[in-house]
Structures are given as C-alpha cells and as structure tokens.
Design a protein around this motif. Structure first.
Motif, mmCIF file in Angstrom:
data_model
loop_
_atom_site.group_PDB
_atom_site.id
_atom_site.type_symbol
_atom_site.label_atom_id
_atom_site.label_comp_id
_atom_site.label_asym_id
_atom_site.label_seq_id
_atom_site.Cartn_x
_atom_site.Cartn_y
_atom_site.Cartn_z
ATOM 1 N N ARG A 243 0.811 -1.163 -0.210
ATOM 2 C CA ARG A 243 0.047 -0.056 0.056
ATOM 3 C C ARG A 243 0.923 1.129 -0.051
ATOM 4 N NH1 ARG A 243 -5.524 0.964 -0.487
ATOM 5 N NH2 ARG A 243 -6.208 -0.456 1.121
ATOM 6 N N ILE A 244 0.527 2.148 -0.717
ATOM 7 C CA ILE A 244 1.567 3.479 -0.776
ATOM 8 C C ILE A 244 0.367 4.788 -0.895
ATOM 9 C CG2 ILE A 244 3.449 2.367 -2.288
ATOM 10 C CD1 ILE A 244 2.247 3.843 -4.803
ATOM 11 N N ALA A 245 1.103 5.686 -0.690
ATOM 12 C CA ALA A 245 0.137 7.067 -0.558
ATOM 13 C C ALA A 245 0.932 7.986 -1.881
ATOM 14 C CB ALA A 245 0.164 7.636 0.783
ATOM 15 N N ILE A 246 -0.145 8.751 -2.453
ATOM 16 C CA ILE A 246 0.566 9.625 -3.501
ATOM 17 C C ILE A 246 -0.111 10.962 -3.332
ATOM 18 C CG2 ILE A 246 0.266 10.001 -5.905
ATOM 19 C CD1 ILE A 246 0.359 7.087 -6.472
ATOM 20 N N GLY A 247 0.510 11.889 -3.316
ATOM 21 C CA GLY A 247 -0.050 13.347 -3.204
ATOM 22 C C GLY A 247 0.466 14.061 -4.804
ATOM 23 N N CYS A 248 -0.111 14.581 -5.415
ATOM 24 C CA CYS A 248 0.331 15.056 -6.722
ATOM 25 C C CYS A 248 -0.366 16.641 -7.140
ATOM 26 C CB CYS A 248 0.077 14.124 -7.858
ATOM 27 S SG CYS A 248 -1.566 13.702 -8.283
ATOM 28 N N THR A 249 -0.241 17.210 -8.137
ATOM 29 C CA THR A 249 -0.604 18.644 -8.339
ATOM 30 C C THR A 249 -0.663 18.490 -10.048
ATOM 31 O OG1 THR A 249 1.573 19.673 -8.958
ATOM 32 C CG2 THR A 249 0.618 19.701 -6.574
ATOM 33 N N GLY A 250 -1.358 19.703 -10.492
ATOM 34 C CA GLY A 250 -1.553 19.508 -11.923
ATOM 35 C C GLY A 250 0.046 20.268 -12.536
ATOM 36 N N SER A 251 0.737 20.248 -11.998
ATOM 37 C CA SER A 251 2.171 20.997 -12.729
ATOM 38 C C SER A 251 2.835 19.905 -13.359
ATOM 39 C CB SER A 251 3.211 21.561 -11.554
ATOM 40 O OG SER A 251 2.429 22.683 -10.661
ATOM 41 N N PHE A 252 2.986 18.662 -13.264
ATOM 42 C CA PHE A 252 3.530 17.651 -14.005
ATOM 43 C C PHE A 252 2.671 16.337 -14.417
ATOM 44 C CE2 PHE A 252 7.142 19.971 -12.052
ATOM 45 C CZ PHE A 252 8.159 20.186 -12.968
ATOM 46 N N PRO A 253 1.691 16.893 -15.114
ATOM 47 C CA PRO A 253 0.771 15.632 -15.359
ATOM 48 C C PRO A 253 1.520 14.283 -16.181
ATOM 49 C CG PRO A 253 0.850 17.475 -17.115
ATOM 50 C CD PRO A 253 1.575 17.922 -15.935
ATOM 51 N N ALA A 254 2.614 14.698 -16.759
ATOM 52 C CA ALA A 254 3.291 13.364 -17.168
ATOM 53 C C ALA A 254 3.922 12.711 -15.934
ATOM 54 C CB ALA A 254 4.448 13.955 -18.331
ATOM 55 N N LEU A 255 4.518 13.293 -15.093
ATOM 56 C CA LEU A 255 4.959 12.632 -14.009
ATOM 57 C C LEU A 255 3.838 11.828 -13.173
ATOM 58 C CD1 LEU A 255 7.906 14.651 -12.891
ATOM 59 C CD2 LEU A 255 7.962 12.945 -14.339
ATOM 60 N N ASN A 256 2.841 12.478 -13.118
ATOM 61 C CA ASN A 256 1.623 11.968 -12.484
ATOM 62 C C ASN A 256 1.475 10.507 -12.884
ATOM 63 O OD1 ASN A 256 1.464 14.189 -10.877
ATOM 64 N ND2 ASN A 256 -0.287 15.078 -12.073
ATOM 65 N N ILE A 257 1.060 10.809 -14.391
ATOM 66 C CA ILE A 257 0.710 9.478 -15.033
ATOM 67 C C ILE A 257 1.852 8.475 -15.123
ATOM 68 C CG2 ILE A 257 0.743 8.714 -17.435
ATOM 69 C CD1 ILE A 257 -0.594 11.225 -18.357
ATOM 70 N N ALA A 258 3.146 8.761 -14.993
ATOM 71 C CA ALA A 258 4.229 7.768 -14.774
ATOM 72 C C ALA A 258 4.007 7.103 -13.378
ATOM 73 C CB ALA A 258 5.642 8.445 -14.890
ATOM 74 N N VAL A 259 3.620 7.761 -12.431
ATOM 75 C CA VAL A 259 3.715 7.235 -10.955
ATOM 76 C C VAL A 259 2.232 6.376 -11.048
ATOM 77 C CG1 VAL A 259 3.037 7.963 -8.777
ATOM 78 C CG2 VAL A 259 5.017 9.160 -9.693
ATOM 79 N N TYR A 260 1.416 6.901 -11.420
ATOM 80 C CA TYR A 260 0.144 5.971 -11.542
ATOM 81 C C TYR A 260 0.463 4.533 -12.313
ATOM 82 C CZ TYR A 260 -2.957 9.760 -10.075
ATOM 83 O OH TYR A 260 -3.752 10.658 -9.550
ATOM 84 N N CYS A 261 0.925 4.654 -13.400
ATOM 85 C CA CYS A 261 1.484 3.445 -14.187
ATOM 86 C C CYS A 261 2.329 2.512 -13.709
ATOM 87 C CB CYS A 261 1.763 3.822 -15.720
ATOM 88 S SG CYS A 261 0.658 4.702 -16.822
ATOM 89 N N ALA A 262 3.342 3.273 -13.098
ATOM 90 C CA ALA A 262 4.518 2.395 -12.194
ATOM 91 C C ALA A 262 3.689 1.787 -10.892
ATOM 92 C CB ALA A 262 5.454 3.124 -11.698
ATOM 93 N N ALA A 263 2.789 2.371 -10.168
ATOM 94 C CA ALA A 263 2.135 1.827 -9.123
ATOM 95 C C ALA A 263 1.162 0.516 -9.643
ATOM 96 C CB ALA A 263 1.243 2.654 -8.404
ATOM 97 N N GLU A 264 0.400 0.633 -10.733
ATOM 98 C CA GLU A 264 -0.237 -0.367 -11.024
ATOM 99 C C GLU A 264 0.337 -1.679 -11.893
ATOM 100 O OE1 GLU A 264 -3.238 1.590 -13.468
ATOM 101 O OE2 GLU A 264 -4.233 2.531 -11.988
ATOM 102 N N ALA A 265 1.399 -1.099 -12.468
ATOM 103 C CA ALA A 265 2.324 -2.495 -13.299
ATOM 104 C C ALA A 265 2.796 -3.101 -12.007
ATOM 105 C CB ALA A 265 3.295 -1.956 -14.039
ATOM 106 N N MET A 266 3.012 -2.577 -10.796
ATOM 107 C CA MET A 266 3.796 -3.320 -9.608
ATOM 108 C C MET A 266 2.610 -3.846 -8.783
ATOM 109 S SD MET A 266 6.834 -1.396 -8.240
ATOM 110 C CE MET A 266 7.109 -2.432 -6.794
#
Length: 428
Positions: free
Chosen positions: A137-160
């Motif tokens: 279980r992980i926690a994520i906090g993100c803003t709209g400033s780096f949408p590409a990095l938000n997507i990268a984190v979401y995809c990495a979490a789901e692939a794991m």
C-alpha cells in the motif's frame, strides 16, 4: 660525514612496452564489454523480490505512452493551440505559458523532460529503492504541474500491483495541466474512463497557495472548482495549510485502517504535500529514507523533520507562542510520513532525475518506451573499470618494484642478469 644515496633500479624498455600494451588491452576489453548482462539482471530482479522487474517497467512505460496519446487526442478535439516553441515534439502534454489557473512560474526544460513515458520505469526503480514490493500500500500526493510525471507514477504503481491512495490538486504551474477546460482532474477522469489507469484520487483540493488557491481571484477558484465538479470527485475544502495537511492525513489513515504505508510519493510542489518550493529544496529529489533514532543528528536534536512535527504539536498545545517555530520547520504531509518511519519518494527536478537514469533532457522528438539507461538494472561497467585500474596498478607495481622473493626466484631461473647495472647503484 658524507651521505649515501641510492639510484633507483633501471626499468627496461621492454618492461615499459609491456605495461603500455597491457593498459591498452585492458581499456579495449572494458570498452567492448556489454552494458547489460541478462543473467545478472535476472538475479538482481530476484534479489529485489521482483523477478520480472524489466517487464513490469516496460509495461508501465507503454501504458504511460498510451495515456499521453489519449490526452493529446482530447486536447486536439478541444481545439487547444499547441505551440512548437513550447511543445516541439507535439506531445500534447505541455500546457500554455499562462492561463487563469496558472499558480506559479514553471521551468519549460523540466516540463519537456518530464514528457517521457520511460519516467514510469524511473518511478518503479525509485519504488524498489524505497523498499516497496508488489502488493504493498502506498500514498500519493500530486498536483497539476507535472501531469506526465503523475501518469508515470500511476502507471508504475499499477504495473507493480500496488494499492495507491491518492490525493491530488487542480491548480498547476506554467506548462502543466493549466488549460481551464483540461486540468489534472479532467485528465485523470479521461484516463480512468478509457481504462488506461485503474485508480483515481480520493479527494481533490484547489491547490495553489495554502492548498486552497489563496491569493487567486474568485473567477479562478470557480474554474478550479468546476474542474473538480466535472471529475465527479469530492472537493477538499481546507481553511489553511495546517488544515489541509490534517485533512490529507485523515484521508490516508482512513483508507488503510490497520495497514501501514510502504512509501509516500510526492509529485510537484504542493504546499500541503511537500511544503511548496522551500520544502522541495529541503528534501531534494528521489528517495528520502527516514532518519534512524540512533542517527547523530537525532541524538543531538538536529533533525529538521522531527522538529517540524514536534513544533506543529507544540502549536496545537501551547497556542500561538510556538507558531513561528512550526512555520519555519515546514510541516507537511511528506515530513509527517518520514517522522512515522515511512520513506518518501519526491518526483521533482525532472532534469536531474533524467540525467541520473540516462534519459534525454528536453527532447524535441517523441520518445518511445524502452529507451534509456533506466532499464539497465545491473550495470557492471563501473565495477569492471575499477577492477581494470587496480589490475594495471598492481601490474605496474610488480614490474617497477617486484618482491624480493620474485626477484630471487627469477635469478635462479636466469630471468634477471647478474651484472651490476641491473642492481641499485650507490651514489656518493
């Protein structure tokens, strides 16, 4: 009294040529060594308890690329002007230089660098380095400033196969998700509805100063709130920074019940999440591990993270007397997780992370999944280079100053001459 000096033993030309040839040979061999050893990387993946790590990284990056394409298509449908000067690769992931919902100035180089699907692999490597394993279980906090990095984190979490609990904010700095009709809540909803991502935010704040768009106009706050309404997610309506931090921590704690978080990931410079720009500067990028209780800085009372949380408690107990100290300590969600023993992954300084993991900086071309040094899990070139240098140094030492036993053994076998010229000479 006269002093005696010794002239060093003469080194033959043949010995020097031998050393030169040996050095050149070692350099050529090292330069032609493969950078990736499949069996070694497989063993490294098993040691990390993720035997298919490379496959998972590639899956995450491919999903991130799919997300980028979906957002690009949506922006084209909305008629957004995507200028070559801002987005030379035409990725559709770089927002305008200014809009009604732009909270802060942004660095275009960093935004362009972040638009790389292989940052999903970087996020996974950081998760592994933080000790996160599939199913955690992980926690994520993100803003709209780096949408590409938000997507990268979401995809990495789901692939794991991780179980993320997400709190996001709507506002964005320049060149981010700062188009009024296509903000981060809109992007997240789009990707979720298209099945590209499987998780969404628990709540969304306005973002900006104090996590509530403080200092922005009423019209701007209405645009931010409209985006959150379109997403169908609940608004986190905080009254101050302290309130925003408390509300976020409550969302995370309620989601896990009796579980514990394996890591907290921050993307961007959210006030409540990481303490804004000052907090990011203090924490730095990458993985930040909690400080041990026996660390010298803890024993001497010099741990700023512990000071942040303790001072914040002091404000609650003692009132305004300690308020200034608490503000200076920069209390935020990230420092609270660190104080509770949870590692933090700070996805900022995209250029520095790109250089660290072998990704291009501010590319003017579309980057495809699978490109970059991030996929090299076990790079043996550096250890082998060190071994080569040591080997050359030892060989030089043996030739220049051979051990006495080796010299004696060589003399017995006729390898060395017995003439006086081959021995050290006395100089008066």
């Amino acid at each position: 009294m006269k002093k005696l000096y010794y002239r060093p033993q003469k080194i033959s030309s043949a010995s020097l040529l031998f050393l030169a040839a040996l050095s050149i040979t070692v350099v050529i061999v090292l330069r032609n060594m493969p950078s990736r050893w499949t069996k070694l990387e497989s063993l490294a993946g098993k040691a990390m308890q993720v035997p298919d790590l490379e496959d998972r990284m590639l899956i995450a990056s491919e999903r991130a690329e799919e997300a980028f394409d979906a957002i690009h298509c949506q922006r084209v449908m909305l008629g957004h002007a995507m200028l070559d000067i801002h987005d030379p690769a035409d990725t559709g992931m770089v927002g305008p230089s200014m809009s009604m919902v732009t909270s802060l100035p942004g660095h275009l180089e960093a935004k362009l660098t972040s638009v790389n699907p292989n940052f999903a692999a970087v996020a996974m490597r950081l998760l592994i380095d933080a000790g996160v394993r599939p199913g955690d279980r992980i926690a994520i906090g993100c803003t709209g400033s780096f949408p590409a990095l938000n997507i990268a984190v979401y995809c990495a979490a789901e692939a794991m196969d991780l179980r993320p609990v997400i709190v996001s904010s709507a506002a964005s700095s320049q060149f981010g998700a700062n188009s009024p009709d296509m903000m981060w809540p809109d992007m997240e909803k789009l990707l979720y509805e298209q099945g590209i991502i499987n998780h969404r935010s628990e709540m969304v704040s306005r973002g900006g100063f104090e996590d509530r768009a403080a200092g922005m106009s009423d019209d701007t706050r209405k645009i931010l709130e409209a985006s959150i309404v379109r997403s169908g997610l609940p608004l986190m309506d905080s009254k101050s920074d302290d309130d925003a931090i408390e509300r976020r921590m409550m969302v995370y704690s309620r989601a896990v019940e009796d579980e514990t978080f394996a890591a907290y990931i921050n993307v961007g410079g959210g006030d409540a999440s990481v303490g804004g720009t000052e907090g990011n500067d203090a924490l730095g990028e990458g993985v930040i591990h909690p400080m041990s209780s026996f660390h010298p800085r803890n024993l001497l009372g010099m741990n700023p993270i512990a000071a942040a949380t303790s001072n914040q408690s002091g404000v609650a107990k003692n009132g305004a007397g300690d308020k200034k100290d608490a503000e200076n300590a920069n209390d935020c969600v990230a420092t609270r997780f660190l104080a509770s023993g949870v590692p933090v992954i700070n996805m900022i300084n995209a250029v520095k992370l790109a250089n660290q993991y072998g990704l291009p900086v501010a590319s003017t071309e579309i980057i495809r999944p699978g490109e970059g040094g991030v996929y090299v899990i076990a790079d043996m070139r550096r250890p082998l280079a060190v071994a080569g240098i040591v080997f050359i140094m030892l060989s030089t030492l043996l030739v220049v100053r051979p051990p006495a036993r080796l010299v004696d053994a060589g003399k017995k076998r006729g390898w060395f001459g017995d003439d006086a010229k081959s021995q050290p000479q006395l100089m008066v």
